[in-house]
Scaffold this active site. Sequence first.
Site, PDB file in Angstrom:
ATOM      1  N   GLN A  13      -0.551  -3.878  13.083  1.00  0.00           N
ATOM      2  CA  GLN A  13      -1.690  -4.453  13.047  1.00  0.00           C
ATOM      3  C   GLN A  13      -2.010  -5.174  11.627  1.00  0.00           C
ATOM      4  OE1 GLN A  13      -2.982  -4.125  15.845  1.00  0.00           O
ATOM      5  NE2 GLN A  13      -4.527  -2.315  16.010  1.00  0.00           N
ATOM      6  N   ASP A  34      10.113  -6.740  11.458  1.00  0.00           N
ATOM      7  CA  ASP A  34       9.897  -5.452  11.957  1.00  0.00           C
ATOM      8  C   ASP A  34      11.263  -5.098  12.504  1.00  0.00           C
ATOM      9  OD1 ASP A  34       6.989  -4.066  12.751  1.00  0.00           O
ATOM     10  OD2 ASP A  34       8.973  -3.565  13.746  1.00  0.00           O
ATOM     11  N   ARG A  83      -2.585   6.477  10.409  1.00  0.00           N
ATOM     12  CA  ARG A  83      -3.147   7.852  10.490  1.00  0.00           C
ATOM     13  C   ARG A  83      -3.686   7.770  12.017  1.00  0.00           C
ATOM     14  NH1 ARG A  83      -7.473   9.559   6.462  1.00  0.00           N
ATOM     15  NH2 ARG A  83      -7.722   7.257   5.926  1.00  0.00           N
ATOM     16  N   ARG A  89      -3.763  10.948   4.912  1.00  0.00           N
ATOM     17  CA  ARG A  89      -2.755   9.975   4.554  1.00  0.00           C
ATOM     18  C   ARG A  89      -1.708  10.925   4.234  1.00  0.00           C
ATOM     19  NH1 ARG A  89      -7.797   8.106   2.248  1.00  0.00           N
ATOM     20  NH2 ARG A  89      -8.204   6.100   3.010  1.00  0.00           N
ATOM     21  N   ILE A 119       1.415  -1.258   1.081  1.00  0.00           N
ATOM     22  CA  ILE A 119       0.239  -1.008   1.627  1.00  0.00           C
ATOM     23  C   ILE A 119       0.364   0.458   2.306  1.00  0.00           C
ATOM     24  CG2 ILE A 119      -1.605  -1.533   3.207  1.00  0.00           C
ATOM     25  CD1 ILE A 119      -1.284  -4.503   2.689  1.00  0.00           C
ATOM     26  N   ASN A 121       0.968   3.983   3.401  1.00  0.00           N
ATOM     27  CA  ASN A 121       0.420   5.471   3.214  1.00  0.00           C
ATOM     28  C   ASN A 121       1.633   6.535   3.277  1.00  0.00           C
ATOM     29  OD1 ASN A 121      -2.138   5.005   2.000  1.00  0.00           O
ATOM     30  ND2 ASN A 121      -3.083   4.785   4.241  1.00  0.00           N
ATOM     31  N   HIS A 176      -5.155   6.854  -3.965  1.00  0.00           N
ATOM     32  CA  HIS A 176      -5.821   6.346  -2.770  1.00  0.00           C
ATOM     33  C   HIS A 176      -5.935   7.720  -1.797  1.00  0.00           C
ATOM     34  CE1 HIS A 176      -7.165   3.624   0.168  1.00  0.00           C
ATOM     35  NE2 HIS A 176      -5.796   3.824   1.191  1.00  0.00           N
TER      36      HIS A 176
HETATM   37  P1  A3D Z   1       1.058  -0.214  12.525  1.00  0.00           P
HETATM   38  O1  A3D Z   1       0.373  -1.115  13.465  1.00  0.00           O
HETATM   39  O2  A3D Z   1       1.807   0.842  13.252  1.00  0.00           O
HETATM   40  O3  A3D Z   1       2.391  -1.223  11.971  1.00  0.00           O
HETATM   41  C1  A3D Z   1       3.429  -0.608  11.309  1.00  0.00           C
HETATM   42  C2  A3D Z   1       4.668  -1.315  11.768  1.00  0.00           C
HETATM   43  O4  A3D Z   1       5.784  -0.799  10.860  1.00  0.00           O
HETATM   44  C3  A3D Z   1       5.174  -1.225  13.206  1.00  0.00           C
HETATM   45  O5  A3D Z   1       5.059  -2.425  13.707  1.00  0.00           O
HETATM   46  C4  A3D Z   1       6.525  -0.659  12.900  1.00  0.00           C
HETATM   47  O6  A3D Z   1       7.431  -1.091  14.159  1.00  0.00           O
HETATM   48  C5  A3D Z   1       6.926  -1.050  11.522  1.00  0.00           C
HETATM   49  N1  A3D Z   1       8.084  -0.421  11.157  1.00  0.00           N
HETATM   50  C6  A3D Z   1       8.186   0.968  11.555  1.00  0.00           C
HETATM   51  N2  A3D Z   1       9.525   1.363  10.893  1.00  0.00           N
HETATM   52  C7  A3D Z   1      10.031   0.271  10.103  1.00  0.00           C
HETATM   53  C8  A3D Z   1      11.057  -0.129   9.280  1.00  0.00           C
HETATM   54  N3  A3D Z   1      11.843   0.970   9.016  1.00  0.00           N
HETATM   55  N4  A3D Z   1      11.179  -1.419   8.905  1.00  0.00           N
HETATM   56  C9  A3D Z   1      10.195  -2.156   9.136  1.00  0.00           C
HETATM   57  N5  A3D Z   1       9.152  -1.956  10.035  1.00  0.00           N
HETATM   58  C10 A3D Z   1       9.023  -0.571  10.395  1.00  0.00           C
HETATM   59  O7  A3D Z   1       0.453   0.364  11.294  1.00  0.00           O
HETATM   60  P2  A3D Z   1      -0.644  -0.662  10.401  1.00  0.00           P
HETATM   61  O8  A3D Z   1      -0.139  -2.154  10.215  1.00  0.00           O
HETATM   62  O9  A3D Z   1      -2.037  -0.584  10.931  1.00  0.00           O
HETATM   63  O10 A3D Z   1      -0.548   0.219   8.928  1.00  0.00           O
HETATM   64  C11 A3D Z   1       0.570   0.166   8.149  1.00  0.00           C
HETATM   65  C12 A3D Z   1       0.599   1.051   7.037  1.00  0.00           C
HETATM   66  O11 A3D Z   1      -0.388   1.005   6.180  1.00  0.00           O
HETATM   67  C13 A3D Z   1       0.299   2.514   7.466  1.00  0.00           C
HETATM   68  O12 A3D Z   1       0.999   3.361   6.617  1.00  0.00           O
HETATM   69  C14 A3D Z   1      -1.199   2.837   7.098  1.00  0.00           C
HETATM   70  O13 A3D Z   1      -1.496   4.145   6.945  1.00  0.00           O
HETATM   71  C15 A3D Z   1      -1.207   2.117   5.806  1.00  0.00           C
HETATM   72  N6  A3D Z   1      -2.486   1.756   5.521  1.00  0.00           N
HETATM   73  C16 A3D Z   1      -2.878   1.526   4.202  1.00  0.00           C
HETATM   74  C17 A3D Z   1      -3.954   1.288   3.820  1.00  0.00           C
HETATM   75  C18 A3D Z   1      -4.450   1.200   2.142  1.00  0.00           C
HETATM   76  O14 A3D Z   1      -5.374   0.509   1.876  1.00  0.00           O
HETATM   77  C19 A3D Z   1      -3.558   1.467   1.309  1.00  0.00           C
HETATM   78  C20 A3D Z   1      -5.085   0.704   4.659  1.00  0.00           C
HETATM   79  C21 A3D Z   1      -4.948   1.036   5.934  1.00  0.00           C
HETATM   80  C22 A3D Z   1      -3.575   1.449   6.589  1.00  0.00           C
END
Ligand code: A3D
Length: 321
Positions: A13, A34, A83, A89, A119, A121, A176
């Site tokens: 996302q 990815d 999450r 987190r 980014i 968590n 965070h």
């Molecule tokens: P999501 O849409 O699940 O995307 C994560 C991607 O990571 C997926 O496409 C997976 O295929 C890929 N992935 C899994 N394992 C691997 C790997 N070994 N190598 C490369 N890619 C891989 O999640 P998202 O994009 O919504 O969120 C990503 C992360 O950001 C999560 O851990 C959230 O908790 C975190 N997050 C942080 C904040 C901050 O402000 C710090 C805010 C919102 C989300």
Amino acid sequence: MSRKKIALIGGGQIGGVLAQLIALRELADVVLFDIVEDLPQGKTLDIAEASRIDGFAVAVNGTNDYKDIADSDVVIVTAGLPRKPGMSRDDLLTTNAKIMKSVAEGVKEFAPNSIVIIISNPLDAMVTLFQKVSGFPHNRVIGQAGVLDSSRFSSFIAWELDVAVKDINAMVLGGHGDTMVPLVRYANVNGVPVMELLERKYNDAAKAKEVMDAMVARTKAAGGEVVKLLKTGSAFYSPASAAIQMAEAILGDQKRVLASCVYLDGEYNVKGYYVGVPTVLGANGCERILEVSLNEEEQAAFDHSVNAVTTLVADMEGLGF
Ligand code: A3D
């Protein structure tokens, strides 16, 4: 002059929004990585096919091969699970630590000179682990959290005071998590303290404090508020925007003062941990840490937040990372 290059590790996302924002701003060429086959290729093809409409000329490509991130100036890491409702987190620790270790190894091998913005968590632990595994200098490994948390706090203040959000300056420090520290005393509207404006609005100091306490509480819980509404996954537009602001500051050597999760080596009486503080971001990544004076109450809240970070890092180390 050749264009800059940004590698995005994680094509979920946040990764998808990051790729689109970078293209729209023509900030750099983009490589979206990815482990899921075809996903990054599909997303980037979709974005690139809008180039005629949006008028951008940067390259946007997807890959499942770390080789393609070579020569990246900036790497932004979102790989890892988000999450689900009811999760903290910190519940993501074991799964995401495994992922982060493999990401750090890949980036170390193929983009050894890059500046890295994490980014994933739980943020403070993931930044710590990436730096440890990659061995990159601390100024080149930075976590995004404070820019987003500060933007959320600023939005709530702007909505409450009915003024333009771009005139709000408000910062959130610490880890965070639920212990983050919105700095109320320094929050201002073009230099005018927010508390003063709230007291004038309500003509009642106690009511003004009550309203501010509610905004502070909402800021701390803001990520969870979005998770609860979305039901699948967590916030992704605003975290992407936040990381873009940091990447822009770095690529443009802007010396922006932004709250970032950086390695403290004695600053704020913290030694050896990554924690959110005001930083100067420029061509060398985190170029400086700005120390602002904290009163007793703010320092106690900051120390409490640092304790949460040290506990999280100890838990991660206990798991063998
Ligand atoms: P999501 O849409 O699940 O995307 C994560 C991607 O990571 C997926 O496409 C997976 O295929 C890929 N992935 C899994 N394992 C691997 C790997 N070994 N190598 C490369 N890619 C891989 O999640 P998202 O994009 O919504 O969120 C990503 C992360 O950001 C999560 O851990 C959230 O908790 C975190 N997050 C942080 C904040 C901050 O402000 C710090 C805010 C919102 C989300």
